[in-house]
Write a protein that holds these residues in place. Structure first.
Motif, PDB file in Angstrom:
ATOM      1  N   VAL A  36       0.826  -1.203   0.000  1.00 37.35           N
ATOM      2  CA  VAL A  36       0.000   0.000   0.000  1.00 37.35           C
ATOM      3  C   VAL A  36       0.861   1.253   0.000  1.00 37.35           C
ATOM      4  O   VAL A  36       1.996   1.263   0.469  1.00 37.35           O
ATOM      5  N   SER A  38       0.537   5.820  -1.393  1.00 41.41           N
ATOM      6  CA  SER A  38      -0.167   6.836  -2.165  1.00 41.41           C
ATOM      7  C   SER A  38       0.102   6.649  -3.655  1.00 41.41           C
ATOM      8  O   SER A  38       1.002   5.905  -4.057  1.00 41.41           O
ATOM      9  N   ASN A  39      -0.668   7.335  -4.484  1.00 44.14           N
ATOM     10  CA  ASN A  39      -0.407   7.317  -5.928  1.00 44.14           C
ATOM     11  C   ASN A  39       1.010   7.821  -6.189  1.00 44.14           C
ATOM     12  O   ASN A  39       1.442   8.827  -5.619  1.00 44.14           O
ATOM     13  N   GLU A 158      -4.151  -3.317  -7.739  1.00 36.93           N
ATOM     14  CA  GLU A 158      -5.489  -2.760  -7.541  1.00 36.93           C
ATOM     15  C   GLU A 158      -6.590  -3.705  -8.037  1.00 36.93           C
ATOM     16  O   GLU A 158      -7.447  -3.317  -8.836  1.00 36.93           O
ATOM     17  N   SER A 161     -10.438  -2.543  -7.445  1.00 39.27           N
ATOM     18  CA  SER A 161     -10.902  -1.253  -7.962  1.00 39.27           C
ATOM     19  C   SER A 161     -12.164  -1.436  -8.805  1.00 39.27           C
ATOM     20  O   SER A 161     -12.198  -2.239  -9.734  1.00 39.27           O
ATOM     21  N   HIS A 190      -5.987   0.705  -2.417  1.00 36.84           N
ATOM     22  CA  HIS A 190      -6.231   1.886  -1.600  1.00 36.84           C
ATOM     23  C   HIS A 190      -7.348   1.642  -0.585  1.00 36.84           C
ATOM     24  O   HIS A 190      -7.627   2.519   0.238  1.00 36.84           O
ATOM     25  N   THR A 289      -5.610   2.520   8.432  1.00 37.89           N
ATOM     26  CA  THR A 289      -5.743   3.824   7.787  1.00 37.89           C
ATOM     27  C   THR A 289      -5.037   4.906   8.594  1.00 37.89           C
ATOM     28  O   THR A 289      -4.328   5.756   8.046  1.00 37.89           O
TER      29      THR A 289
END
Length: 298
Positions: A36, A38-39, A158, A161, A190, A289
């Protein structure tokens, strides 16, 4: 049973941008590993290097004790973030074509295509063009394409998604089944609540580096446990100096961040009772999270 998938010291630069810096982790047989970040953190770049789509500037990827080569890659089930299905090709024909590329016989390819479209809930669309399917059903077919050749490793970018809750449940079951067969499974997502529920271990990536890695519960506990105490007067700093208390935020509900390896919650409760009645005493651990936000913004 397959061996450990080992990613060892990967470096990758695109011009002036350092995409990966000493990226290192492993995925053990029968383990679901959540990857995991961030973009732009380096997840997809790492997965493409594992598959040989990109070459690392330095570092190595191994399966067991051998570097991954073309023969080994044929044993990997890969689901790219940018979906790679042919929209004007029928679902069944496409899956059989991909299975044949992986070495299955015509009969084996058909049997596998029938099995996975049924297992993933798209058997009724077997003779439809992929482009005529909803995005969620295309996602199911894409996972079928990753599983069609009975891979010994799964690398999924992903995979959840765009899926509805029912499809998420089906895909989760499939990943758990494959892990139960001793297959290393690594996926990025995400959806951190899903990662927290599914994964044995998690790696958190930021700016091309592995910032935190470990079992989900261990990672969550490393930031401390929060005790919330409602009742004691707000003008009495009753928790100052207690063993294991890291921070104290006094108020109508006092929030204490504590080291679970040191703190004695009964001692904390006793200290609170010395200054007033207690109406509520609860313990909570940060979610994945919360940890992700802390690691990525550090």
């Amino acid at each position: 049973m397959t061996g450990i998938l080992a990613v060892d010291g990967l470096h990758k630069r695109f011009g002036d941008v350092i995409a990966l810096r000493d990226m290192t982790f492993d995925v053990r047989p029968g383990e679901i590993f959540g990857f995991v970040g961030s973009n732009g953190a380096g997840k997809s770049t790492t997965m493409r290097i594992i598959l040989g789509v990109l070459a690392a500037d330095s570092g190595e990827v191994r399966l067991g004790d051998k570097p991954i080569d073309l023969v080994t890659r044929r044993k990997i089930g890969y689901m790219p973030e940018e979906r790679g299905l042919y929209p004007k090709m029928k679902v069944g024909e496409q899956l059989q074509f991909l299975a044949r590329l992986h070495g299955l016989s015509a009969a084996g390819a058909l049997a596998s295509a029938r099995h996975w479209t049924d297992r993933l809930g798209v058997a009724a669309r077997f003779d439809d063009n992929v482009g005529d399917l909803s995005l969620g059903n295309q996602q199911r077919v894409q996972l079928a394409a990753a599983l069609i050749h009975d891979p010994t490793v799964l690398v999924l970018d992903e995979p959840f998604s765009g899926l509805d809750p029912v499809a998420v449940d089906v895909m989760s079951e499939v990943l758990q089944e494959k892990a139960g067969e001793g297959i290393p499974v690594v996926f990025s997502s995400h959806q951190l609540d899903l990662v927290q529920r599914l994964c044995d271990r998690v790696g958190i990536v930021a700016r091309g580096e592995m910032r935190a890695i470990g079992a989900v519960d261990d990672l969550r506990a490393r930031g401390g446990v929060t005790l919330e105490v409602t009742g004691p007067p707000t003008d009495r700093r009753w928790a100052d100096g207690l063993p294991g208390v890291l921070t104290a935020d006094y108020g109508p509900t006092t929030a204490l961040r504590v080291d679970p390896a040191v703190v004695d919650d009964q001692q904390v409760l006793a200290a609170a009772l010395t200054v007033g009645p207690i109406h509520r005493f609860t313990t909570s651990t940060p979610s994945l999270t919360d940890l992700f936000r802390e690691v990525v913004t550090a």
